[in-house]
Design a protein around this motif. Structure first.
Motif, PDB file in Angstrom:
ATOM      1  N   CYS A   1       0.846  -1.189   0.000  1.00 25.47           N
ATOM      2  CA  CYS A   1       0.000   0.000   0.000  1.00 25.47           C
ATOM      3  C   CYS A   1       0.889   1.249   0.000  1.00 25.47           C
ATOM      4  CB  CYS A   1      -0.916   0.006   1.218  1.00 25.47           C
ATOM      5  SG  CYS A   1      -2.182  -1.278   1.187  1.00 25.47           S
ATOM      6  N   ASP A   2       0.288   2.381  -0.319  1.00 29.39           N
ATOM      7  CA  ASP A   2       1.057   3.624  -0.401  1.00 29.39           C
ATOM      8  C   ASP A   2       1.758   3.935   0.913  1.00 29.39           C
ATOM      9  OD1 ASP A   2      -0.128   3.667  -2.849  1.00 29.39           O
ATOM     10  OD2 ASP A   2      -1.328   5.465  -2.507  1.00 29.39           O
ATOM     11  N   GLU A   3       1.041   3.734   2.021  1.00 30.06           N
ATOM     12  CA  GLU A   3       1.606   4.034   3.338  1.00 30.06           C
ATOM     13  C   GLU A   3       2.819   3.169   3.629  1.00 30.06           C
ATOM     14  OE1 GLU A   3      -2.672   5.242   3.364  1.00 30.06           O
ATOM     15  OE2 GLU A   3      -1.520   3.533   2.632  1.00 30.06           O
ATOM     16  N   ASP A   4       2.749   1.882   3.255  1.00 30.76           N
ATOM     17  CA  ASP A   4       3.869   0.971   3.472  1.00 30.76           C
ATOM     18  C   ASP A   4       5.085   1.408   2.659  1.00 30.76           C
ATOM     19  OD1 ASP A   4       1.950  -0.532   4.873  1.00 30.76           O
ATOM     20  OD2 ASP A   4       1.434  -1.648   3.068  1.00 30.76           O
ATOM     21  N   ALA A   5       4.831   1.770   1.402  1.00 36.98           N
ATOM     22  CA  ALA A   5       5.933   2.168   0.529  1.00 36.98           C
ATOM     23  C   ALA A   5       6.625   3.424   1.059  1.00 36.98           C
ATOM     24  CB  ALA A   5       5.416   2.405  -0.892  1.00 36.98           C
ATOM     25  N   TYR A   6       5.839   4.388   1.534  1.00 39.16           N
ATOM     26  CA  TYR A   6       6.421   5.614   2.074  1.00 39.16           C
ATOM     27  C   TYR A   6       7.263   5.309   3.318  1.00 39.16           C
ATOM     28  CZ  TYR A   6       6.854  10.334   3.930  1.00 39.16           C
ATOM     29  OH  TYR A   6       7.363  11.516   4.419  1.00 39.16           O
ATOM     30  N   ALA A   7       6.711   4.479   4.210  1.00 37.65           N
ATOM     31  CA  ALA A   7       7.455   4.147   5.434  1.00 37.65           C
ATOM     32  C   ALA A   7       8.742   3.399   5.103  1.00 37.65           C
ATOM     33  CB  ALA A   7       6.574   3.307   6.362  1.00 37.65           C
TER      34      ALA A   7
ATOM     35  N   LEU B   1      17.270   0.455  -2.676  1.00 38.98           N
ATOM     36  CA  LEU B   1      15.925  -0.099  -2.548  1.00 38.98           C
ATOM     37  C   LEU B   1      15.210   0.053  -3.876  1.00 38.98           C
ATOM     38  CD1 LEU B   1      13.512   2.264  -0.573  1.00 38.98           C
ATOM     39  CD2 LEU B   1      15.681   3.027  -1.482  1.00 38.98           C
ATOM     40  N   ASP B   2      14.372  -0.924  -4.206  1.00 37.58           N
ATOM     41  CA  ASP B   2      13.681  -0.888  -5.493  1.00 37.58           C
ATOM     42  C   ASP B   2      12.467  -1.800  -5.432  1.00 37.58           C
ATOM     43  OD1 ASP B   2      13.178  -0.134  -8.076  1.00 37.58           O
ATOM     44  OD2 ASP B   2      14.918  -1.107  -8.972  1.00 37.58           O
ATOM     45  N   HIS B   3      11.475  -1.466  -6.276  1.00 36.32           N
ATOM     46  CA  HIS B   3      10.262  -2.275  -6.361  1.00 36.32           C
ATOM     47  C   HIS B   3      10.031  -2.804  -7.766  1.00 36.32           C
ATOM     48  CE1 HIS B   3       8.858   1.479  -8.173  1.00 36.32           C
ATOM     49  NE2 HIS B   3       7.855   0.801  -8.675  1.00 36.32           N
ATOM     50  N   ARG B   4      10.898  -2.449  -8.718  1.00 38.39           N
ATOM     51  CA  ARG B   4      10.620  -2.683 -10.135  1.00 38.39           C
ATOM     52  C   ARG B   4      11.202  -4.003 -10.627  1.00 38.39           C
ATOM     53  NH1 ARG B   4      13.785   2.119 -12.391  1.00 38.39           N
ATOM     54  NH2 ARG B   4      15.182   1.259 -10.810  1.00 38.39           N
ATOM     55  N   ARG B   5      10.543  -4.552 -11.652  1.00 35.26           N
ATOM     56  CA  ARG B   5      11.090  -5.714 -12.339  1.00 35.26           C
ATOM     57  C   ARG B   5      12.015  -5.300 -13.476  1.00 35.26           C
ATOM     58  NH1 ARG B   5       5.550  -9.320 -12.933  1.00 35.26           N
ATOM     59  NH2 ARG B   5       5.714 -10.500 -11.001  1.00 35.26           N
ATOM     60  N   TYR B   6      11.820  -4.109 -14.004  1.00 35.04           N
ATOM     61  CA  TYR B   6      12.622  -3.684 -15.143  1.00 35.04           C
ATOM     62  C   TYR B   6      13.855  -2.919 -14.675  1.00 35.04           C
ATOM     63  CZ  TYR B   6      10.040   0.710 -14.370  1.00 35.04           C
ATOM     64  OH  TYR B   6       9.485   1.838 -13.805  1.00 35.04           O
ATOM     65  N   ARG B   7      14.865  -2.847 -15.550  1.00 37.39           N
ATOM     66  CA  ARG B   7      16.099  -2.151 -15.238  1.00 37.39           C
ATOM     67  C   ARG B   7      15.959  -0.653 -15.484  1.00 37.39           C
ATOM     68  NH1 ARG B   7      20.671  -5.349 -15.081  1.00 37.39           N
ATOM     69  NH2 ARG B   7      21.528  -3.494 -14.062  1.00 37.39           N
ATOM     70  N   SER B   8      16.836   0.119 -14.881  1.00 36.67           N
ATOM     71  CA  SER B   8      16.796   1.572 -15.025  1.00 36.67           C
ATOM     72  C   SER B   8      17.469   2.070 -16.301  1.00 36.67           C
ATOM     73  CB  SER B   8      17.496   2.235 -13.830  1.00 36.67           C
ATOM     74  OG  SER B   8      16.836   1.915 -12.633  1.00 36.67           O
TER      75      SER B   8
ATOM     76  N   LEU C   1       6.543   4.017  -6.557  1.00 35.78           N
ATOM     77  CA  LEU C   1       7.317   5.011  -7.299  1.00 35.78           C
ATOM     78  C   LEU C   1       7.103   6.387  -6.708  1.00 35.78           C
ATOM     79  CD1 LEU C   1       9.104   5.650  -9.753  1.00 35.78           C
ATOM     80  CD2 LEU C   1       7.022   5.803 -11.129  1.00 35.78           C
ATOM     81  N   ARG C   2       5.869   6.696  -6.382  1.00 35.26           N
ATOM     82  CA  ARG C   2       5.534   8.008  -5.825  1.00 35.26           C
ATOM     83  C   ARG C   2       6.155   8.214  -4.449  1.00 35.26           C
ATOM     84  NH1 ARG C   2       0.333   9.785  -3.574  1.00 35.26           N
ATOM     85  NH2 ARG C   2       0.131  12.016  -3.883  1.00 35.26           N
ATOM     86  N   ALA C   3       6.272   7.114  -3.688  1.00 40.85           N
ATOM     87  CA  ALA C   3       6.817   7.205  -2.333  1.00 40.85           C
ATOM     88  C   ALA C   3       8.336   7.181  -2.300  1.00 40.85           C
ATOM     89  CB  ALA C   3       6.266   6.060  -1.474  1.00 40.85           C
ATOM     90  N   GLY C   4       8.968   6.875  -3.437  1.00 35.19           N
ATOM     91  CA  GLY C   4      10.423   6.873  -3.455  1.00 35.19           C
ATOM     92  C   GLY C   4      11.054   5.530  -3.169  1.00 35.19           C
ATOM     93  N   VAL C   5      10.356   4.428  -3.393  1.00 30.71           N
ATOM     94  CA  VAL C   5      10.984   3.103  -3.292  1.00 30.71           C
ATOM     95  C   VAL C   5      11.708   2.864  -4.616  1.00 30.71           C
ATOM     96  CG1 VAL C   5      10.599   0.652  -2.841  1.00 30.71           C
ATOM     97  CG2 VAL C   5       9.160   2.347  -1.735  1.00 30.71           C
TER      98      VAL C   5
ATOM     99  N   PRO D   1      15.924   3.633  -6.432  1.00 29.82           N
ATOM    100  CA  PRO D   1      17.303   4.005  -6.094  1.00 29.82           C
ATOM    101  C   PRO D   1      17.668   5.442  -6.443  1.00 29.82           C
ATOM    102  CG  PRO D   1      17.239   2.603  -8.040  1.00 29.82           C
ATOM    103  CD  PRO D   1      15.850   2.600  -7.471  1.00 29.82           C
ATOM    104  N   LEU D   2      16.879   6.096  -7.309  1.00 31.05           N
ATOM    105  CA  LEU D   2      17.197   7.459  -7.730  1.00 31.05           C
ATOM    106  C   LEU D   2      16.251   8.499  -7.142  1.00 31.05           C
ATOM    107  CD1 LEU D   2      18.777   9.448  -9.562  1.00 31.05           C
ATOM    108  CD2 LEU D   2      17.176   8.879 -11.414  1.00 31.05           C
ATOM    109  N   PHE D   3      15.022   8.091  -6.779  1.00 33.00           N
ATOM    110  CA  PHE D   3      13.996   9.053  -6.396  1.00 33.00           C
ATOM    111  C   PHE D   3      13.632   8.969  -4.927  1.00 33.00           C
ATOM    112  CE2 PHE D   3      12.687   8.403 -10.963  1.00 33.00           C
ATOM    113  CZ  PHE D   3      13.198   9.621 -11.388  1.00 33.00           C
ATOM    114  N   LEU D   4      13.406  10.139  -4.371  1.00 31.22           N
ATOM    115  CA  LEU D   4      12.797  10.300  -3.056  1.00 31.22           C
ATOM    116  C   LEU D   4      11.293  10.504  -3.271  1.00 31.22           C
ATOM    117  CD1 LEU D   4      15.506  12.736  -1.677  1.00 31.22           C
ATOM    118  CD2 LEU D   4      15.179  10.357  -0.963  1.00 31.22           C
ATOM    119  N   PRO D   5      10.502  10.652  -2.210  1.00 29.13           N
ATOM    120  CA  PRO D   5       9.056  10.856  -2.401  1.00 29.13           C
ATOM    121  C   PRO D   5       8.738  12.026  -3.324  1.00 29.13           C
ATOM    122  CG  PRO D   5       9.500  10.329  -0.113  1.00 29.13           C
ATOM    123  CD  PRO D   5      10.841  10.464  -0.792  1.00 29.13           C
TER     124      PRO D   5
END
Length: 818
Positions: A320-326, A340-347, A510-514, A516-520
């Motif tokens: 959930c969004d809350e989990d990802a942000y935390a 940290l990452d959640h994606r299956r695809y490479r950057s 992605l929005r929460a910053g999970v 390696p390049l992005f913060l929330p």
């Protein structure tokens, strides 16, 4: 405009509605209920049941309000003010009940049946018929999911119209004429549609019933709650029904902006996973085996192992969004890492602007899709990956939109759109050719020699112009240069672009910053001004070094560069395209932390297992592919000691002496709001990122696509997960798998099959750099020449065992000699 409005009177009350509105819809705006069975707001009017009679002043006969549009100064009398209309409705109900069995006490629709309700509200009160009723053999199994009780059917044609007009899967139809007319299916066929359950829910009687719910409960037995489907990023609103603590049913909830009234069959029938036998109920710590411990003991062990800061976090797309942000805050403040990452695809081939824009706002919606003039779908199989988006694209096509699909495999949009089949990795070349043509629309366009493959797509783009939308799936990230050309194509015609995710928690992560390049909010870790915005809220100094992506985290673990691998709702064996790498990572990293709702295959590797709560046992939000945040509510109490993921992260932060301060969900929402513009999916900091409609993105990699993988016989194997496979959330959905899942297979183009002497249905040995498998062959023109398709995780083959880090690879194929 006033010219497009019509004023009329219904039961003495005036109402003004748009021209073309049906009488039954105008009455609804006044709160006047007119009984109906065949009418449905998302189906074309048919007037089959004749229950919605009204009297229209000046007409010699009664009119069906579900098929009659309003007219200026029309005077309508419903059953409330017209004896003639009331008597006709009473008589029609009596007729509909002529052969309808009075088996309400055992009918699955009993207690929530429109026929029951309307017979009570508008019916005669008693019947004059005493003759025996017609009977059929019952039930008639249409599929492992749907059963038909023919004697209950009132021939409203809702089910057949849904299949014809909405899903396009015409498995069932009205057969015969007169008194013998009935809903039927071709002999020997199954109702093998991924949307078959919708016919059960919209049936106004108990004729179509769900075989998973048959005789399972009565409405008064159920406790239910509103939620959001956890299976994909469509964001479908659903109702979860629970009886004696066990989930017995999922139903679609109405939301005109999202799923309308529909669910795919996976969202409807894959509901047993929260009650699986291997459900984690307490923390486990490996000492002399995995032993139950308290959360504090487990947290202390994790904090001790992670003291060096050499920790990597991997998560699936189900948080959930809350989990990802935390999690984003935990990794960066308590452990000081951006790994940290959640994606299956490479950057590597994803321009940062594409993901940043997706993280920051809501670039495209279902409504935009519905109103588009041309829809270009690339790198996505909508029916298998985002089923409700598939239905909305079909709806747009029925309204006149042109659909162009660029994909290595023909999708179920074949009957409403133009397909451009291309080998995996060649999408960028097709998009480049379309972009070149789109850029010349201002003058006389001429492509030397013509290109019949893309001519229909060019004509569609020219016709739609700024009403064009380009929808790119995540698999496009594996085609070098393709995403840049997709955004360039959208910009060239003044249209809009969106990069869609597949899983329910992908956009929220992605929005929460999970990442390696992005913060929330899409803020970059290596840009001081953007990182400072987050540091001001979190009260901590953050690393400015971009972290590793998912594959790089596994590679680091395999090289023993990490001390701890923290896995949250993810299985490296099935979620990533490289089983050997996953195994080496798990064998070589010293400590493995597994946080999930079920134990699964990671149990032998885990040093700590932490029990998380599934979606129906907690409050939170999912953000759909649109960027729309939607609330899910707790339906039942958590099982055992399980907790929402964000609570686990909060507890760990406290033990690690970096308390995040999330002592309630409200605390968490307040902080999320300060960085993300609220938890309901508002735009946040979208204005900091360029929109694709304004200008093409500046590519971070060369626009000229690199060559796709090749092999000695010229074949490229590609794969992606189908809607129903061996995934953990559907492995207990037995009926669903029986209805929709195939065993593993390989699809190959007829030209390639002839060259390799492969026959349809015969076995073949498929060999890649990583391994080999023997699979039955399907010879079909539905795949691009020079390519082969194998489902990612179907019964009989885990495709990750044949892959080496990419979802497309070179392959050789040999027939099996008899």
């Amino acid at each position: 405009m006033a010219a497009d409005l019509v004023t009329l009177s219904i039961d003495g009350k005036e109402v003004t509605v748009p021209k073309g509105t049906l009488i039954i819809r105008a009455a609804e705006q006044l709160g006047v209920e007119i009984p109906r069975f065949c009418d449905h707001p998302y189906l074309d009017p048919i007037g089959a049941c004749r229950q919605c009679y009204v009297e229209v002043e000046g007409q010699r006969k009664l009119m069906t309000s579900c098929t009659t549009p309003v007219a200026p100064d029309m005077v309508v009398k419903t059953q409330n003010t017209s004896d003639q209309a009331r008597k006709a409705q009473v008589g029609n109900l009596e007729f509909l009940l002529l052969n309808h069995p009075l088996d309400c006490p055992i009918c699955d629709r009993g207690g929530e049946c429109p026929l029951q309700d309307q017979a009570l509200a508008f019916g005669p009160g008693e019947s004059r018929y005493v003759e025996p009723k017609r009977t059929y053999r019952k039930p008639l199994p249409l599929s492992p999911l749907v059963a038909l009780d023919r004697e209950r059917c009132v021939l409203c044609a809702r089910c057949t119209r849904f299949c014809d007009q909405v899903s396009g899967d015409r498995f069932i139809e009205l057969f015969d004429r007169g008194a013998a007319e009935q809903v039927a299916i071709a002999p020997g066929e199954d109702f093998a549609s991924p949307f078959s359950g919708n016919t059960v829910q919209i049936c106004p009687v108990g004729a179509l019933t769900s075989r998973t719910y048959r005789f399972a409960a009565r409405p008064f037995d159920l406790k239910f709650g509103d939620s959001v489907c956890p299976h994909c990023a469509s964001g479908c609103n659903l109702r979860v029904d629970v009886r004696s603590g066990d989930v017995v049913r999922h139903l679609a909830r109405d939301n005109a902006d999202v799923n309308e009234e529909w669910l795919c069959d996976k969202g409807r029938y894959a509901f047993r996973f929260p009650d699986a036998e291997d459900r984690l109920k307490t923390p486990l710590l490996r000492d002399h085996g995995l032993e139950p411990v308290s959360f504090d003991e487990a947290f202390s062990a994790v904090a001790r192992w992670s003291a060096s800061g050499r920790i990597g976090f991997l998560t699936g797309g189900r948080l959930c969004d809350e989990d990802a942000y935390a999690l984003s805050k935990l990794a960066r403040t308590a452990f000081g890492t951006n790994d940290l990452d959640h994606r299956r695809y490479r950057s590597a081939h994803v321009p940062w602007q594409v993901e940043a824009e997706a993280a920051a706002g809501r670039p495209l919606t279902y409504r935009d899709v519905e109103r588009a003039g041309t829809i270009v779908v690339v790198g996505l199989d909508p029916e298998q990956e985002l089923p409700i988006l598939h239905l909305r694209i079909r709806k747009a096509a029925r309204a006149g939109a042109n659909v162009v699909v660029i994909h290595p495999r023909r999708t179920r949009l074949w009957d409403v759109g133009h397909h451009i089949l291309c080998r995996p990795g060649s999408e960028a070349d097709v998009l480049e050719r379309l972009s070149a043509a789109a850029g010349d629309f201002g003058g006389e366009r001429h492509i030397p020699g013509g290109d019949p493959e893309i001519e229909p797509a060019i004509d569609a783009l020219r016709h739609a112009g700024e009403r064009t939308i380009v929808i790119a799936g995540t698999r496009l990230a594996e085609s070098p240069g393709a995403l840049e050309w997709a955004t360039t194509l959208a910009a060239g015609v003044g249209g809009r672009f969106t990069f869609v995710s597949r899983r329910a928690g992908d956009r929220g992560a992605l929005r929460a910053g999970v990442h390696p390049l992005f913060l929330p909010g899409g803020r970059r870790v290596d840009v001081d001004s953007e990182r400072a915005e987050v540091e001001a809220v979190w009260g901590a100094s953050l690393s400015n070094a971009p972290g590793r992506d998912a594959t790089e985290i596994l590679e680091a673990a395999a090289r023993r560069e990490l001390d701890v691998l923290y896995l949250v709702g993810v299985d490296p064996f099935t979620d990533f395209p490289d089983t050997r790498l996953a195994r080496h990572a798990l064998e070589n990293v010293e400590y493995k932390v597994v946080q999930d709702i079920r134990s699964g295959e990671l149990t032998p590797f885990a040093d700590v297992m932490l029990p998380a709560s599934p979606f129906l046992e907690r409050d939170g939000h999912f953000t759909s592919w649109e960027g729309r945040g939607q609330r899910l509510k707790r339906v039942r109490d958590p099982v055992g000691l399980s907790r929402p993921d964000w609570e686990i992260f909060q507890g760990l932060s406290a033990v690690a002496d970096h308390d995040m301060g999330f002592h309630s969900l409200e605390d968490l929402h307040d902080e999320m709001g300060s960085l993300l513009g609220g938890v309901e999916g508002r735009t946040g900091s979208a204005e900091r990122f360029p929109r694709s409609a304004d200008a093409p993105l500046s590519p971070d990699v060369p626009l000229r696509p690199s060559a796709p993988p090749t092999a000695s016989d010229g074949l490229v194997l590609f794969t992606y997960p189908l809607l129903v496979d061996e995934g953990r959330l559907s492995d207990d959905a037995r009926e669903l798998k029986e209805a929709l899942q195939d065993s593993a297979f390989v699809e190959i183009h007829p030209d390639d099959a002839e060259r390799l002497e492969l026959a349809d249905g015969s076995p073949a040995v498929v060999t890649t750099e990583a391994g080999q498998a023997t699979l039955p062959v399907r010879v079909t023109a539905n795949v691009a020449a020079g390519s082969m398709f194998v489902p990612f995780n179907n019964q009989g083959l885990r495709m990750s065992t044949l892959l080496s880090g990419s979802f497309a690879t070179s392959v050789t194929v040999e027939k099996v000699e008899s």
